[in-house]
Scaffold this motif. Structure first.
Motif, PDB file in Angstrom:
ATOM      1  N   GLY A 165       7.526 -17.365 -23.240  1.00  0.00           N
ATOM      2  CA  GLY A 165       8.545 -17.221 -22.209  1.00  0.00           C
ATOM      3  C   GLY A 165       8.385 -18.251 -21.111  1.00  0.00           C
ATOM      4  N   THR A 166       9.494 -18.621 -20.495  1.00  0.00           N
ATOM      5  CA  THR A 166       9.451 -19.617 -19.427  1.00  0.00           C
ATOM      6  C   THR A 166       8.775 -19.079 -18.173  1.00  0.00           C
ATOM      7  OG1 THR A 166      11.677 -18.909 -18.739  1.00  0.00           O
ATOM      8  CG2 THR A 166      11.517 -20.753 -20.282  1.00  0.00           C
ATOM      9  N   GLU A 167       8.852 -17.761 -17.965  1.00  0.00           N
ATOM     10  CA  GLU A 167       8.229 -17.174 -16.787  1.00  0.00           C
ATOM     11  C   GLU A 167       6.775 -16.806 -17.030  1.00  0.00           C
ATOM     12  OE1 GLU A 167       9.553 -16.967 -13.869  1.00  0.00           O
ATOM     13  OE2 GLU A 167      11.477 -17.807 -14.508  1.00  0.00           O
ATOM     14  N   GLY A 168       6.262 -17.042 -18.231  1.00  0.00           N
ATOM     15  CA  GLY A 168       4.874 -16.737 -18.516  1.00  0.00           C
ATOM     16  C   GLY A 168       4.649 -15.262 -18.749  1.00  0.00           C
ATOM     17  N   SER A 169       3.464 -14.813 -18.429  1.00  0.00           N
ATOM     18  CA  SER A 169       3.072 -13.419 -18.619  1.00  0.00           C
ATOM     19  C   SER A 169       2.642 -12.843 -17.284  1.00  0.00           C
ATOM     20  CB  SER A 169       1.934 -13.315 -19.642  1.00  0.00           C
ATOM     21  OG  SER A 169       1.560 -11.971 -19.820  1.00  0.00           O
ATOM     22  N   ILE A 170       3.081 -11.629 -16.985  1.00  0.00           N
ATOM     23  CA  ILE A 170       2.795 -10.957 -15.716  1.00  0.00           C
ATOM     24  C   ILE A 170       1.884  -9.762 -16.003  1.00  0.00           C
ATOM     25  CG2 ILE A 170       3.766  -9.752 -13.740  1.00  0.00           C
ATOM     26  CD1 ILE A 170       6.332 -11.321 -14.118  1.00  0.00           C
ATOM     27  N   PHE A 171       0.765  -9.696 -15.293  1.00  0.00           N
ATOM     28  CA  PHE A 171      -0.184  -8.594 -15.430  1.00  0.00           C
ATOM     29  C   PHE A 171      -0.305  -7.913 -14.073  1.00  0.00           C
ATOM     30  CE2 PHE A 171      -1.369 -11.838 -18.504  1.00  0.00           C
ATOM     31  CZ  PHE A 171      -1.456 -11.096 -19.670  1.00  0.00           C
ATOM     32  N   GLU A 172      -0.102  -6.614 -14.046  1.00  0.00           N
ATOM     33  CA  GLU A 172      -0.190  -5.876 -12.798  1.00  0.00           C
ATOM     34  C   GLU A 172      -1.625  -5.554 -12.414  1.00  0.00           C
ATOM     35  OE1 GLU A 172       2.240  -2.450 -13.067  1.00  0.00           O
ATOM     36  OE2 GLU A 172       4.128  -3.569 -13.233  1.00  0.00           O
ATOM     37  N   HIS A 173      -2.530  -5.527 -13.377  1.00  0.00           N
ATOM     38  CA  HIS A 173      -3.926  -5.210 -13.100  1.00  0.00           C
ATOM     39  C   HIS A 173      -4.803  -6.296 -13.712  1.00  0.00           C
ATOM     40  CE1 HIS A 173      -2.769  -1.289 -11.520  1.00  0.00           C
ATOM     41  NE2 HIS A 173      -1.989  -1.138 -12.589  1.00  0.00           N
ATOM     42  N   SER A 174      -6.068  -6.004 -13.861  1.00  0.00           N
ATOM     43  CA  SER A 174      -7.016  -7.007 -14.321  1.00  0.00           C
ATOM     44  C   SER A 174      -6.813  -7.316 -15.804  1.00  0.00           C
ATOM     45  CB  SER A 174      -8.449  -6.512 -14.091  1.00  0.00           C
ATOM     46  OG  SER A 174      -8.673  -5.318 -14.814  1.00  0.00           O
ATOM     47  N   VAL A 175      -7.224  -8.519 -16.181  1.00  0.00           N
ATOM     48  CA  VAL A 175      -7.151  -9.006 -17.552  1.00  0.00           C
ATOM     49  C   VAL A 175      -8.522  -9.510 -17.943  1.00  0.00           C
ATOM     50  CG1 VAL A 175      -6.059 -10.626 -19.138  1.00  0.00           C
ATOM     51  CG2 VAL A 175      -4.726  -9.621 -17.283  1.00  0.00           C
ATOM     52  N   GLU A 176      -8.993  -9.068 -19.101  1.00  0.00           N
ATOM     53  CA  GLU A 176     -10.297  -9.478 -19.598  1.00  0.00           C
ATOM     54  C   GLU A 176     -10.118 -10.268 -20.885  1.00  0.00           C
ATOM     55  OE1 GLU A 176     -14.550  -7.495 -21.081  1.00  0.00           O
ATOM     56  OE2 GLU A 176     -12.977  -6.262 -20.143  1.00  0.00           O
ATOM     57  N   THR A 177     -10.516 -11.548 -20.874  1.00  0.00           N
ATOM     58  CA  THR A 177     -10.362 -12.415 -22.035  1.00  0.00           C
ATOM     59  C   THR A 177     -11.409 -13.515 -21.969  1.00  0.00           C
ATOM     60  OG1 THR A 177      -8.857 -13.924 -23.198  1.00  0.00           O
ATOM     61  CG2 THR A 177      -8.623 -13.783 -20.814  1.00  0.00           C
ATOM     62  N   PRO A 178     -11.917 -13.960 -23.114  1.00  0.00           N
ATOM     63  CA  PRO A 178     -12.923 -15.017 -23.095  1.00  0.00           C
ATOM     64  C   PRO A 178     -12.333 -16.422 -22.971  1.00  0.00           C
ATOM     65  CG  PRO A 178     -12.611 -14.246 -25.324  1.00  0.00           C
ATOM     66  CD  PRO A 178     -11.764 -13.370 -24.452  1.00  0.00           C
ATOM     67  N   HIS A 179     -11.030 -16.579 -23.228  1.00  0.00           N
ATOM     68  CA  HIS A 179     -10.484 -17.932 -23.263  1.00  0.00           C
ATOM     69  C   HIS A 179      -8.997 -17.889 -22.921  1.00  0.00           C
ATOM     70  CE1 HIS A 179      -9.964 -21.986 -25.593  1.00  0.00           C
ATOM     71  NE2 HIS A 179      -9.907 -22.122 -24.277  1.00  0.00           N
ATOM     72  N   ILE A 180      -8.572 -18.742 -22.008  1.00  0.00           N
ATOM     73  CA  ILE A 180      -7.159 -18.925 -21.664  1.00  0.00           C
ATOM     74  C   ILE A 180      -6.848 -20.402 -21.822  1.00  0.00           C
ATOM     75  CG2 ILE A 180      -5.389 -18.725 -19.890  1.00  0.00           C
ATOM     76  CD1 ILE A 180      -6.921 -16.443 -18.677  1.00  0.00           C
ATOM     77  N   ARG A 181      -5.846 -20.715 -22.632  1.00  0.00           N
ATOM     78  CA  ARG A 181      -5.528 -22.112 -22.906  1.00  0.00           C
ATOM     79  C   ARG A 181      -4.020 -22.280 -22.990  1.00  0.00           C
ATOM     80  NH1 ARG A 181      -7.569 -24.545 -28.494  1.00  0.00           N
ATOM     81  NH2 ARG A 181      -6.033 -23.014 -29.187  1.00  0.00           N
ATOM     82  N   ALA A 182      -3.532 -23.385 -22.469  1.00  0.00           N
ATOM     83  CA  ALA A 182      -2.109 -23.708 -22.554  1.00  0.00           C
ATOM     84  C   ALA A 182      -1.817 -24.408 -23.875  1.00  0.00           C
ATOM     85  CB  ALA A 182      -1.692 -24.593 -21.388  1.00  0.00           C
ATOM     86  N   GLY A 183      -0.532 -24.466 -24.232  1.00  0.00           N
ATOM     87  CA  GLY A 183      -0.134 -25.143 -25.446  1.00  0.00           C
ATOM     88  C   GLY A 183      -0.265 -26.646 -25.337  1.00  0.00           C
ATOM     89  N   PRO A 184      -0.099 -27.344 -26.450  1.00  0.00           N
ATOM     90  CA  PRO A 184      -0.187 -28.808 -26.406  1.00  0.00           C
ATOM     91  C   PRO A 184       0.872 -29.398 -25.482  1.00  0.00           C
ATOM     92  CG  PRO A 184      -0.275 -28.004 -28.676  1.00  0.00           C
ATOM     93  CD  PRO A 184       0.110 -26.836 -27.825  1.00  0.00           C
TER      94      PRO A 184
END
Length: 298
Positions: free
Chosen positions: A169-188
Motif C-alpha cells: 500500500g502507498t500509505e504503508g502499514s499502521i500499528f497502534e501498539h508495539s511491533v516485534e520483528t527481527p528485520h524490517i527492509r524496504a523493497g528494491p
C-alpha cells in the motif's frame, strides 16, 4: 316304506314348498349403481396415479443408479451440474471432480458451521457481499507442500510464518501498539520510512539496534528532542564527514584591546553540562568558558 306312507310324505313336502317365500340375493337398484360408480372412480384414480408416477420418473430421470444429476455410488453421492439446496445440508466431505473446481453460490451470505457432539457451535465462517468473517478459537493458514503455518491468529497473538511479509500500500502499514520483528527492509529501489506523526518512536533490542542504508542515506528527524542513549556502552559515529548544523554561536570577548580582528572562520565545539552543543570562536586557548552564558540560558 309302504306306498301310502310315500304318497303322504310327498304331499307334505309339496305343501311346504308351496308355502315357502323366495328372497332375492345380490345388490340391485341405486346401491348397484353407486358401487359401479365407485369402482369406476377408483379405476380412473389408479390410472391417473400410474400416469403421474411414470411422468415423474421420466422428468426426474430416475434410474437404478440415482435420480437426475444425482448418482449413488459406492463412495457416496455424486452430483453433476448445478444443484440447489433449500434446507440445511449435512455431509462429511465435499470435493469436486479432478478437472473442475467447487463453486458455492448464494444470493445472500454463505455460512459454514462446525458443531461438536452436543450440537454447540465451535466454528463459523461467513462469506458475504462485502466481507469474509471467521469465528473460531484459532485460525490457521498452512502451505500445501510442507504444511508450514503461514498465518495463525488466536486471542493472544497473531503469527505470520512466511519468509517475507510485503506491504504494497502507498500509505504503508499502521500499528497502534508495539511491533516485534527481527528485520524490517524496504523493497528494491524504495525508501524505508518509520514515522510516528503524533507520538514518539522507540526502537529497542536486547542486543542492539542495527540500522543500515547501503545505497542511500539515513535520516532521523523530529519536532522536539532526539535522544541517543547508551547505558553501558558508547555512541560511536564513524563517517568521513560529521556535520552538526544550526548550532548556536557563542560570542567571543577577551580582555585584550585587540579583540577586533578579521572575520571568524574557525570555531571550537563546546558542550554544556546539560549536553547542549554550541560553537565558540577558536583562539589560542579554549574559549568555551568565555561563552558559558549559552549554557545558562539553555
Amino acid at each position: 316304506m309302504t306306498r301310502e306312507q310315500y304318497i303322504l310324505a310327498t304331499q307334505q313336502n309339496n305343501l311346504r314348498t308351496e308355502n315357502a317365500q323366495f328372497y332375492p340375493v345380490g345388490i340391485y337398484g341405486w346401491r348397484k349403481r353407486c358401487l359401479y360408480f365407485f369402482v369406476l372412480l377408483l379405476l380412473v384414480t389408479m390410472i391417473v396415479n400410474l400416469a403421474m408416477t411414470i411422468w415423474i420418473l421420466k422428468v426426474m430421470n430416475f434410474t437404478v443408479d440415482g435420480m437426475g444429476n444425482l448418482r449413488i455410488t459406492k463412495k457416496g453421492v455424486r452430483l453433476e451440474g448445478i444443484s440447489e439446496f433449500l434446507l440445511p445440508l449435512y455431509v462429511k466431505e465435499i470435493h469436486s471432480r479432478k478437472d473442475s473446481p467447487v463453486v458455492f453460490q448464494s444470493d445472500r451470505n454463505i455460512t459454514v458451521n462446525a458443531r461438536n457432539e452436543n450440537g454447540q457451535l465451535t466454528g463459523q465462517m461467513t462469506v458475504g457481499a462485502d466481507f469474509v468473517e471467521a469465528q473460531c478459537k484459532r485460525f490457521e493458514v498452512k502451505s500445501h507442500e510442507d504444511e508450514k503455518i503461514l498465518f495463525m491468529a488466536d486471542e493472544e497473538e497473531i503469527v505470520i510464518g512466511a519468509d517475507r511479509l510485503r506491504v504494497t500500500g502507498t500509505e504503508g502499514s499502521i500499528f497502534e501498539h508495539s511491533v516485534e520483528t527481527p528485520h524490517i527492509r524496504a523493497g528494491p529501489s524504495q525508501d524505508l520510512r518509520l514515522e510516528s506523526p503524533t507520538r514518539s518512536l522507540t526502537m529497542e533490542a536486547p542486543k542492539g539496534v542495527h540500522i543500515s542504508a547501503v545505497a542511500g542515506e539515513f535520516k532521523a528527524s523530529c519536532r522536539k528532542e532526539l535522544h541517543l542513549q547508551s547505558t553501558d556502552g558508547e555512541i560511536f559515529l564513524n563517517a568521513d564527514n560529521i556535520r552538526l548544523g544550526n548550532l548556536p554561536h557563542g560570542s567571543y570577548s577577551s580582555s585584550t584591546p585587540n579583540s577586533v580582528g578579521p572575520r571568524q572562520t574557525v570555531y571550537e565545539l563546546c558542550i554544556c553540562p546539560n549536553g547542549k552543543l554550541y560553537l565558540s570562536p577558536s583562539g589560542a586557548s579554549s574559549t568555551c568558558q568565555l561563552n558559558s552564558n549559552i549554557c545558562l540560558w539553555s
